[in-house]
Design a protein around this motif. Structure first.
Motif, PDB file in Angstrom:
ATOM      1  N   LEU A 268     -15.696 -10.232   6.787  1.00 33.23           N
ATOM      2  CA  LEU A 268     -17.093 -10.691   6.990  1.00 33.23           C
ATOM      3  C   LEU A 268     -17.888  -9.675   7.744  1.00 33.23           C
ATOM      4  O   LEU A 268     -19.264  -9.401   7.309  1.00 33.23           O
ATOM      5  CB  LEU A 268     -17.417 -12.105   7.423  1.00 33.23           C
ATOM      6  N   ASP A 269     -17.430  -9.417   8.782  1.00 35.00           N
ATOM      7  CA  ASP A 269     -18.006  -8.315   9.787  1.00 35.00           C
ATOM      8  C   ASP A 269     -18.228  -6.979   8.971  1.00 35.00           C
ATOM      9  O   ASP A 269     -19.327  -6.243   9.394  1.00 35.00           O
ATOM     10  CB  ASP A 269     -17.456  -8.138  11.025  1.00 35.00           C
ATOM     11  N   ARG A 270     -17.086  -6.473   8.358  1.00 31.84           N
ATOM     12  CA  ARG A 270     -17.077  -5.089   7.741  1.00 31.84           C
ATOM     13  C   ARG A 270     -18.406  -5.106   6.613  1.00 31.84           C
ATOM     14  O   ARG A 270     -18.886  -3.958   6.298  1.00 31.84           O
ATOM     15  CB  ARG A 270     -15.934  -5.054   7.161  1.00 31.84           C
ATOM     16  N   ASP A 271     -18.550  -5.937   5.964  1.00 30.65           N
ATOM     17  CA  ASP A 271     -19.466  -5.895   4.746  1.00 30.65           C
ATOM     18  C   ASP A 271     -20.726  -6.998   4.854  1.00 30.65           C
ATOM     19  O   ASP A 271     -20.426  -8.203   3.819  1.00 30.65           O
ATOM     20  CB  ASP A 271     -18.983  -5.854   3.409  1.00 30.65           C
ATOM     21  N   PRO A 272     -21.484  -7.171   5.906  1.00 31.64           N
ATOM     22  CA  PRO A 272     -22.067  -8.256   6.029  1.00 31.64           C
ATOM     23  C   PRO A 272     -23.327  -8.455   4.942  1.00 31.64           C
ATOM     24  O   PRO A 272     -23.700  -9.702   4.380  1.00 31.64           O
ATOM     25  CB  PRO A 272     -22.855  -8.014   7.418  1.00 31.64           C
ATOM     26  N   GLY A 273     -23.466  -7.108   3.906  1.00 30.46           N
ATOM     27  CA  GLY A 273     -24.190  -7.391   3.232  1.00 30.46           C
ATOM     28  C   GLY A 273     -23.723  -8.093   1.662  1.00 30.46           C
ATOM     29  O   GLY A 273     -24.223  -8.510   0.646  1.00 30.46           O
ATOM     30  N   ARG A 274     -22.483  -8.156   1.690  1.00 36.78           N
ATOM     31  CA  ARG A 274     -21.943  -8.763   0.404  1.00 36.78           C
ATOM     32  C   ARG A 274     -21.776 -10.094   0.617  1.00 36.78           C
ATOM     33  O   ARG A 274     -21.637 -10.612   1.421  1.00 36.78           O
ATOM     34  CB  ARG A 274     -20.524  -8.279   0.402  1.00 36.78           C
ATOM     35  N   SER A 275     -22.072 -10.679  -0.683  1.00 28.17           N
ATOM     36  CA  SER A 275     -22.262 -12.076  -0.688  1.00 28.17           C
ATOM     37  C   SER A 275     -20.873 -12.931  -0.824  1.00 28.17           C
ATOM     38  O   SER A 275     -20.924 -13.728  -1.608  1.00 28.17           O
ATOM     39  CB  SER A 275     -22.876 -12.637  -1.934  1.00 28.17           C
ATOM     40  N   TRP A 276     -20.083 -12.616   0.173  1.00 29.39           N
ATOM     41  CA  TRP A 276     -18.774 -13.620   0.126  1.00 29.39           C
ATOM     42  C   TRP A 276     -19.258 -14.996   0.545  1.00 29.39           C
ATOM     43  O   TRP A 276     -19.620 -15.199   1.748  1.00 29.39           O
ATOM     44  CB  TRP A 276     -17.720 -12.808   1.350  1.00 29.39           C
ATOM     45  N   ASP A 277     -19.003 -15.964  -0.258  1.00 25.50           N
ATOM     46  CA  ASP A 277     -19.333 -17.345  -0.039  1.00 25.50           C
ATOM     47  C   ASP A 277     -17.844 -18.150   0.529  1.00 25.50           C
ATOM     48  O   ASP A 277     -17.146 -18.466  -0.282  1.00 25.50           O
ATOM     49  CB  ASP A 277     -19.996 -17.983  -1.027  1.00 25.50           C
ATOM     50  N   VAL A 278     -17.845 -18.195   1.705  1.00 28.71           N
ATOM     51  CA  VAL A 278     -16.656 -18.974   2.437  1.00 28.71           C
ATOM     52  C   VAL A 278     -17.065 -20.357   2.919  1.00 28.71           C
ATOM     53  O   VAL A 278     -16.253 -20.752   3.770  1.00 28.71           O
ATOM     54  CB  VAL A 278     -15.868 -18.153   3.384  1.00 28.71           C
ATOM     55  N   SER A 279     -18.233 -20.715   2.449  1.00 28.21           N
ATOM     56  CA  SER A 279     -18.721 -21.904   3.152  1.00 28.21           C
ATOM     57  C   SER A 279     -17.864 -23.280   2.863  1.00 28.21           C
ATOM     58  O   SER A 279     -17.929 -24.128   3.570  1.00 28.21           O
ATOM     59  CB  SER A 279     -20.096 -22.164   2.916  1.00 28.21           C
ATOM     60  N   SER A 280     -16.830 -23.130   1.570  1.00 31.10           N
ATOM     61  CA  SER A 280     -16.368 -24.212   1.546  1.00 31.10           C
ATOM     62  C   SER A 280     -15.104 -24.473   2.368  1.00 31.10           C
ATOM     63  O   SER A 280     -14.794 -25.812   2.348  1.00 31.10           O
ATOM     64  CB  SER A 280     -15.454 -23.968   0.001  1.00 31.10           C
TER      65      SER A 280
END
Length: 512
Positions: A268-280
């Motif tokens: 998450l820190d390495r690529d903050p612009g990428r839209s990884w959605d881990v909110s589940s």
């Protein structure tokens, strides 16, 4: 805590789930089949009929060798339906390792599944009568001549105190032991575990730990069917696939060592612009002596995690202690929580006397979760389970005034690589099979990526040369990856103490 239905056995549990909730999805392979309780029951019945056609009787041992998959799930429940005892073989096993466990347990049938082709099995295995492969006719086809009613009667005849699994566990000797666990122990232990985790039918749970491992099998495969959570079998976990696994599969529960959660935060820190959605993600389970408090805080703030659970268990004792909802971060970070219902824990000194809260000593456990014993080894069982039913875990811990258990050391000569216990004696024994070595000594050392790793010191046989790279290549070909030492050092002689035994303290100081 909610009470468990009066199932008694895994086959009866599956039938009840299939009748009450036939359409819930309990297995979802991202690239393959999905299984409901009703579908799993039918799958297991076909496997059981095939095993009966091969002559499997109640109490016979059936080994299962493959990566996590719906195939593995269906065959496990089929083995239990047949009244047989499941002997899981690690997909990381090489031929030597698999043959050791097959011989020890006297397995009558070996079922191989998806994944890398099983390695050739060395040596005679006189009790192994049949090997079932995925590309063969399959157990369902073999069982066509066995009446469905006979298979159903077999499944319903299984009793709560019948063995359901023999799990391989590392020890301080060179040969793994087989831990015997019965149906009632698995059902109660992992019903209570699931209650504390709050696992339910709304959860999606990627099972990363291999089904051949106690956690993957019982806290993964069994727990999901118990609670009708959707398990997502992960055949071979790669850290690079972690983020897509969570975001694409909408995972709600994740279990693993601290390194797994560090990796999630790093991504998450390495690529903050990428839209990884881990909110589940809502619950994380981490079984470790210590979980960094800062990591827990970051998971709550960065991911929105509701709970981090720390826990302690061992193959011989199933689930021992867990942190609970409402525990402060320092309790989760520094302890494994309080004993689960039905389990007693005490800390004793070297003379076996109970110590006061706050003092170190060996962790002893008593209750329903203590194993039935080591398969075929009553003497070794008696060494760890005393006459009063206390399991001597070999781990060193401290109980605080509130009853929270902290793990501070291991009395046993084991180290842990990515969550897998490794016995130095077993690795030493395997290395000596290579042929060029007179002696081998292995110690566990800190490792930034895996927690710990093995460092092997070896002495060549007279007239032989020992090449570390060649030895490592041999090790990779002949033992599970987590057992392969990170490094091999050649010495003229191993240091010994006053008793003439290899001085592993001096070896650890040598590497430092």
């Amino acid at each position: 805590m909610g009470s468990m239905p009066d199932w008694g056995t895994l086959p009866r549990m599956l039938r009840d789930q299939a009748e009450r909730h036939p359409g819930d999805v309990v297995v979802a392979d991202p690239t393959g089949p999905r299984l409901t309780p009703a579908g799993l029951r039918a799958y297991a019945a076909g496997v059981a009929r095939g095993l009966m056609a091969l002559g499997v009787e109640p109490g016979d041992r059936v080994a299962l060798w493959g990566v996590n998959s719906p195939y593995w799930v269906g065959h496990a429940f089929g083995i239990w339906d047949a009244g047989a005892v499941l002997v899981p073989l690690s997909p990381r096993f090489k031929g030597i390792e698999a043959a050791q466990l097959l011989a020890k347990t006297g397995a009558k049938v070996l079922v191989t599944g998806a994944g890398p082709a099983p390695a050739p099995l060395p040596g005679p295995l006189p009790e192994l009568r049949h090997v079932v492969t995925p590309d063969g006719p399959g157990l369902a086809a073999l069982g066509a001549r066995v009446p469905a009613r006979a298979a159903e009667e077999r499944a319903l005849a299984v009793r709560p105190d019948d063995l359901c699994e023999i799990m391989s566990t590392s020890g301080t000797t060179g040969t793994p032991k087989g831990v015997m666990i019965d149906h009632s122990q698995v059902l109660r232990g992992y019903w209570d575990w699931s209650e504390i985790v709050t696992l339910d039918e709304h959860d999606r749970y990627p099972v990363i730990a291999p089904f051949s491992h106690g956690f993957g099998l019982n806290a993964g495969l069994v727990a999901c069917v118990l609670r009708r959570a959707t398990m997502i079998p992960v055949p071979v976990f790669t850290p690079d696939a972690l983020m897509s696994l969570i975001s694409e599969e909408r995972a709600t529960v994740l279990a693993g060592p601290p390194t797994l959660f560090h990796r999630l935060l790093d991504e998450l820190d390495r690529d903050p612009g990428r839209s990884w959605d881990v909110s589940s993600l809502r619950v994380a389970i981490c079984g470790a002596a210590a979980v960094p408090a800062a990591m827990i805080t970051r998971l709550v703030e960065r991911v929105g995690l509701e709970r981090m659970i720390n826990a302690y268990g061992l193959m011989e004792g199933t689930v021992v202690s867990m942190t609970r909802a409402g525990d402060p971060i320092d309790v989760i970070a520094n302890t494994t929580g309080r004993p689960v219902p039905g389990i007693e824990v005490k800390i004793v000194d070297d003379d076996g006397k109970e110590v006061a809260p706050g003092e170190r000593g060996e962790i002893l456990q008593r209750g329903y979760g203590v194993m039935r014993g080591y398969w075929g080894e009553p003497e070794r069982t008696a060494e760890v389970v005393d006459g009063d039913g206390w399991l001597h875990t070999g781990d060193v811990g401290v109980l605080d005034e509130a009853g929270n258990l902290a793990i501070v050391d291991r009395k046993k000569d084991l180290y842990i690589v990515n969550g897998f216990n490794v016995s130095p004696a077993e690795v030493e024994s395997l290395l000596l099979r290579e042929g060029s070595l007179a002696q081998a000594a292995v110690v566990g050392v800190p490792d930034p990526s895996s927690g710990e790793s093995g460092l092997a010191y070896v002495v060549p046989r007279p007239g032989a040369a020992a090449d570390p790279e060649a030895l490592l290549a041999w090790a990779r070909a002949n033992m599970s990856g987590y057992k392969v030492p990170r490094r091999i050092v050649v010495l003229d002689a191993l240091p010994t103490n006053a008793n003439g035994k290899v001085d592993k303290v001096a070896l650890r100081q040598h590497q430092a």
